[in-house]
Write a protein that holds these residues in place. Structure first.
Motif, PDB file in Angstrom:
ATOM      1  N   GLU A 107       0.847  -1.202   0.000  1.00 21.91           N
ATOM      2  CA  GLU A 107       0.000   0.000   0.000  1.00 21.91           C
ATOM      3  C   GLU A 107       0.873   1.239   0.000  1.00 21.91           C
ATOM      4  O   GLU A 107       2.020   1.208   0.440  1.00 21.91           O
ATOM      5  N   GLY A 108       0.308   2.345  -0.486  1.00 24.77           N
ATOM      6  CA  GLY A 108       1.046   3.607  -0.484  1.00 24.77           C
ATOM      7  C   GLY A 108       2.212   3.581  -1.460  1.00 24.77           C
ATOM      8  O   GLY A 108       2.105   3.053  -2.558  1.00 24.77           O
ATOM      9  N   GLU A 109       3.338   4.152  -1.028  1.00 24.89           N
ATOM     10  CA  GLU A 109       4.516   4.187  -1.885  1.00 24.89           C
ATOM     11  C   GLU A 109       5.075   2.785  -2.077  1.00 24.89           C
ATOM     12  O   GLU A 109       5.085   1.976  -1.158  1.00 24.89           O
ATOM     13  N   LEU A 110       5.576   2.516  -3.308  1.00 27.15           N
ATOM     14  CA  LEU A 110       6.133   1.190  -3.585  1.00 27.15           C
ATOM     15  C   LEU A 110       7.419   0.940  -2.816  1.00 27.15           C
ATOM     16  O   LEU A 110       7.650  -0.159  -2.322  1.00 27.15           O
ATOM     17  N   PHE A 111       8.267   1.957  -2.737  1.00 26.59           N
ATOM     18  CA  PHE A 111       9.554   1.822  -2.055  1.00 26.59           C
ATOM     19  C   PHE A 111       9.696   2.939  -1.022  1.00 26.59           C
ATOM     20  O   PHE A 111      10.521   3.839  -1.186  1.00 26.59           O
ATOM     21  N   PRO A 112       8.891   2.869   0.038  1.00 25.98           N
ATOM     22  CA  PRO A 112       8.942   3.947   1.028  1.00 25.98           C
ATOM     23  C   PRO A 112      10.323   4.015   1.685  1.00 25.98           C
ATOM     24  O   PRO A 112      10.955   3.001   1.948  1.00 25.98           O
ATOM     25  N   ASP A 113      10.761   5.218   1.918  1.00 31.79           N
ATOM     26  CA  ASP A 113      12.023   5.471   2.626  1.00 31.79           C
ATOM     27  C   ASP A 113      13.239   4.871   1.937  1.00 31.79           C
ATOM     28  O   ASP A 113      14.230   4.558   2.589  1.00 31.79           O
ATOM     29  N   MET A 114      13.167   4.685   0.623  1.00 28.04           N
ATOM     30  CA  MET A 114      14.327   4.181  -0.122  1.00 28.04           C
ATOM     31  C   MET A 114      14.670   5.167  -1.231  1.00 28.04           C
ATOM     32  O   MET A 114      13.810   5.538  -2.026  1.00 28.04           O
ATOM     33  N   SER A 115      15.938   5.552  -1.286  1.00 22.92           N
ATOM     34  CA  SER A 115      16.407   6.393  -2.387  1.00 22.92           C
ATOM     35  C   SER A 115      16.700   5.486  -3.585  1.00 22.92           C
ATOM     36  O   SER A 115      16.785   4.265  -3.450  1.00 22.92           O
ATOM     37  N   ILE A 116      16.909   6.114  -4.729  1.00 26.32           N
ATOM     38  CA  ILE A 116      17.253   5.350  -5.930  1.00 26.32           C
ATOM     39  C   ILE A 116      18.572   4.615  -5.710  1.00 26.32           C
ATOM     40  O   ILE A 116      18.727   3.459  -6.113  1.00 26.32           O
ATOM     41  N   THR A 117      19.518   5.245  -5.045  1.00 22.32           N
ATOM     42  CA  THR A 117      20.800   4.601  -4.734  1.00 22.32           C
ATOM     43  C   THR A 117      20.596   3.374  -3.850  1.00 22.32           C
ATOM     44  O   THR A 117      21.219   2.329  -4.068  1.00 22.32           O
ATOM     45  N   GLN A 118      19.721   3.474  -2.866  1.00 23.63           N
ATOM     46  CA  GLN A 118      19.444   2.325  -1.990  1.00 23.63           C
ATOM     47  C   GLN A 118      18.790   1.184  -2.762  1.00 23.63           C
ATOM     48  O   GLN A 118      19.067   0.017  -2.500  1.00 23.63           O
ATOM     49  N   ILE A 119      17.934   1.516  -3.713  1.00 26.68           N
ATOM     50  CA  ILE A 119      17.306   0.482  -4.543  1.00 26.68           C
ATOM     51  C   ILE A 119      18.378  -0.199  -5.399  1.00 26.68           C
ATOM     52  O   ILE A 119      18.415  -1.423  -5.499  1.00 26.68           O
ATOM     53  N   ASP A 120      19.263   0.605  -6.022  1.00 24.20           N
ATOM     54  CA  ASP A 120      20.376   0.037  -6.794  1.00 24.20           C
ATOM     55  C   ASP A 120      21.226  -0.884  -5.922  1.00 24.20           C
ATOM     56  O   ASP A 120      21.612  -1.972  -6.350  1.00 24.20           O
ATOM     57  N   ASN A 121      21.514  -0.448  -4.695  1.00 24.59           N
ATOM     58  CA  ASN A 121      22.336  -1.253  -3.779  1.00 24.59           C
ATOM     59  C   ASN A 121      21.637  -2.556  -3.395  1.00 24.59           C
ATOM     60  O   ASN A 121      22.291  -3.595  -3.261  1.00 24.59           O
ATOM     61  N   LEU A 122      20.323  -2.512  -3.237  1.00 28.32           N
ATOM     62  CA  LEU A 122      19.559  -3.727  -2.937  1.00 28.32           C
ATOM     63  C   LEU A 122      19.692  -4.728  -4.098  1.00 28.32           C
ATOM     64  O   LEU A 122      19.876  -5.926  -3.876  1.00 28.32           O
ATOM     65  N   LEU A 123      19.620  -4.227  -5.326  1.00 30.78           N
ATOM     66  CA  LEU A 123      19.794  -5.093  -6.493  1.00 30.78           C
ATOM     67  C   LEU A 123      21.199  -5.679  -6.534  1.00 30.78           C
ATOM     68  O   LEU A 123      21.378  -6.863  -6.820  1.00 30.78           O
ATOM     69  N   LYS A 124      22.204  -4.865  -6.221  1.00 30.10           N
ATOM     70  CA  LYS A 124      23.588  -5.348  -6.202  1.00 30.10           C
ATOM     71  C   LYS A 124      23.770  -6.435  -5.151  1.00 30.10           C
ATOM     72  O   LYS A 124      24.424  -7.446  -5.396  1.00 30.10           O
ATOM     73  N   GLN A 125      23.179  -6.237  -3.976  1.00 32.99           N
ATOM     74  CA  GLN A 125      23.246  -7.252  -2.910  1.00 32.99           C
ATOM     75  C   GLN A 125      22.586  -8.548  -3.363  1.00 32.99           C
ATOM     76  O   GLN A 125      23.089  -9.638  -3.112  1.00 32.99           O
ATOM     77  N   THR A 126      21.442  -8.432  -4.010  1.00 30.67           N
ATOM     78  CA  THR A 126      20.657  -9.595  -4.408  1.00 30.67           C
ATOM     79  C   THR A 126      21.340 -10.406  -5.496  1.00 30.67           C
ATOM     80  O   THR A 126      21.358 -11.633  -5.436  1.00 30.67           O
ATOM     81  N   TYR A 127      21.904  -9.722  -6.502  1.00 31.31           N
ATOM     82  CA  TYR A 127      22.441 -10.424  -7.660  1.00 31.31           C
ATOM     83  C   TYR A 127      23.967 -10.524  -7.673  1.00 31.31           C
ATOM     84  O   TYR A 127      24.544 -11.018  -8.642  1.00 31.31           O
ATOM     85  N   GLY A 128      24.609 -10.074  -6.612  1.00 33.15           N
ATOM     86  CA  GLY A 128      26.053 -10.239  -6.469  1.00 33.15           C
ATOM     87  C   GLY A 128      26.849  -9.602  -7.585  1.00 33.15           C
ATOM     88  O   GLY A 128      26.672  -8.421  -7.888  1.00 33.15           O
ATOM     89  N   ASP A 129      27.703 -10.387  -8.212  1.00 33.20           N
ATOM     90  CA  ASP A 129      28.604  -9.870  -9.248  1.00 33.20           C
ATOM     91  C   ASP A 129      27.917  -9.624 -10.585  1.00 33.20           C
ATOM     92  O   ASP A 129      28.516  -9.051 -11.493  1.00 33.20           O
ATOM     93  N   LYS A 130      26.683 -10.061 -10.731  1.00 33.32           N
ATOM     94  CA  LYS A 130      25.966  -9.876 -12.000  1.00 33.32           C
ATOM     95  C   LYS A 130      25.383  -8.465 -12.074  1.00 33.32           C
ATOM     96  O   LYS A 130      24.843  -7.966 -11.087  1.00 33.32           O
ATOM     97  N   LYS A 131      25.489  -7.847 -13.241  1.00 33.42           N
ATOM     98  CA  LYS A 131      24.859  -6.547 -13.438  1.00 33.42           C
ATOM     99  C   LYS A 131      23.348  -6.735 -13.338  1.00 33.42           C
ATOM    100  O   LYS A 131      22.795  -7.662 -13.935  1.00 33.42           O
ATOM    101  N   ALA A 132      22.679  -5.835 -12.608  1.00 32.36           N
ATOM    102  CA  ALA A 132      21.230  -5.951 -12.473  1.00 32.36           C
ATOM    103  C   ALA A 132      20.576  -4.613 -12.122  1.00 32.36           C
ATOM    104  O   ALA A 132      19.493  -4.584 -11.568  1.00 32.36           O
ATOM    105  N   THR A 133      21.226  -3.515 -12.464  1.00 29.90           N
ATOM    106  CA  THR A 133      20.646  -2.214 -12.157  1.00 29.90           C
ATOM    107  C   THR A 133      19.461  -1.941 -13.086  1.00 29.90           C
ATOM    108  O   THR A 133      19.351  -2.542 -14.157  1.00 29.90           O
ATOM    109  N   PRO A 134      18.582  -1.017 -12.707  1.00 32.68           N
ATOM    110  CA  PRO A 134      17.468  -0.674 -13.600  1.00 32.68           C
ATOM    111  C   PRO A 134      17.952  -0.251 -14.996  1.00 32.68           C
ATOM    112  O   PRO A 134      17.339  -0.619 -15.994  1.00 32.68           O
ATOM    113  N   HIS A 135      19.050   0.502 -15.074  1.00 29.24           N
ATOM    114  CA  HIS A 135      19.591   0.889 -16.380  1.00 29.24           C
ATOM    115  C   HIS A 135      19.977  -0.350 -17.187  1.00 29.24           C
ATOM    116  O   HIS A 135      19.725  -0.434 -18.395  1.00 29.24           O
TER     117      HIS A 135
END
Length: 172
Positions: A91-119
């Motif tokens: 509900e509400g915001e999809l990613f509350p209290d997360m900056s774009i950098t934090q979202i990118d970092n979450l993807l990096k943590q999840t996928y390790g050495d594999k590229k997985a950024t939104p770009h």
């Protein structure tokens, strides 16, 4: 080097709702939006944020990178994404209290050495899906959703394209 749609599929039901949501929004079922489009998304009515209407299965994009004036883009969302949002009771915001950098970092943590950024996912979609489209209107719609001009898409992302894409590029 880079993650694949198969890698995303492995995280579509992740315990961390944010990881599962990111896996679903970049899984190739729709042209990929910039992460800012999602970071500024709100489920329900909003006059200022990108509004996600679960009943209609769409996003009204009010905030976008290439915005020159106040506009509203209507973007159809995949039924599987709508179902997931309802199931996880987001509900509400999809990613509350997360900056774009934090979202990118979450993807990096999840996928390790594999590229997985939104770009990266925008590039991956262009190479693996958009460049193979054969219908000009389908290509134009995908570019509209991605908020890309044909020229920018061709120069940054698309090195091998279908004849329909190439004829659009040449103005035919």
């Amino acid at each position: 080097d880079g993650a694949t749609y198969e890698d995303l599929k492995e995280h579509e039901n992740d315990q961390d709702t944010r990881v599962a949501l990111l896996a679903r929004i970049y899984n190739g079922q729709m042209p990929p939006l910039r992460i800012g489009d999602w970071a500024n998304a709100f489920i329900g009515k909003s006059k200022t944020l990108n509004e996600i209407d679960l009943k209609k299965g769409l996003m009204i994009r009010r905030i976008k990178k290439n915005q020159k004036e106040e506009t509203e883009d209507i973007i159809d969302l995949p039924p599987s994404l709508i179902k997931f949002i309802k199931k996880r009771k987001i509900e509400g915001e999809l990613f509350p209290d997360m900056s774009i950098t934090q979202i990118d970092n979450l993807l990096k943590q999840t996928y390790g050495d594999k590229k997985a950024t939104p770009h990266y996912w925008r590039s991956y979609y262009t190479v693996h899906i958009l460049s193979k489209m054969t219908d000009k209107d389908e290509i134009k719609e995908a570019l509209r959703v991605m908020d890309h001009s044909l020229a920018v898409n061709a120069s940054y992302y698309n090195k091998q394209a279908s004849s329909a894409y190439n004829s659009l590029l040449s103005g035919k």
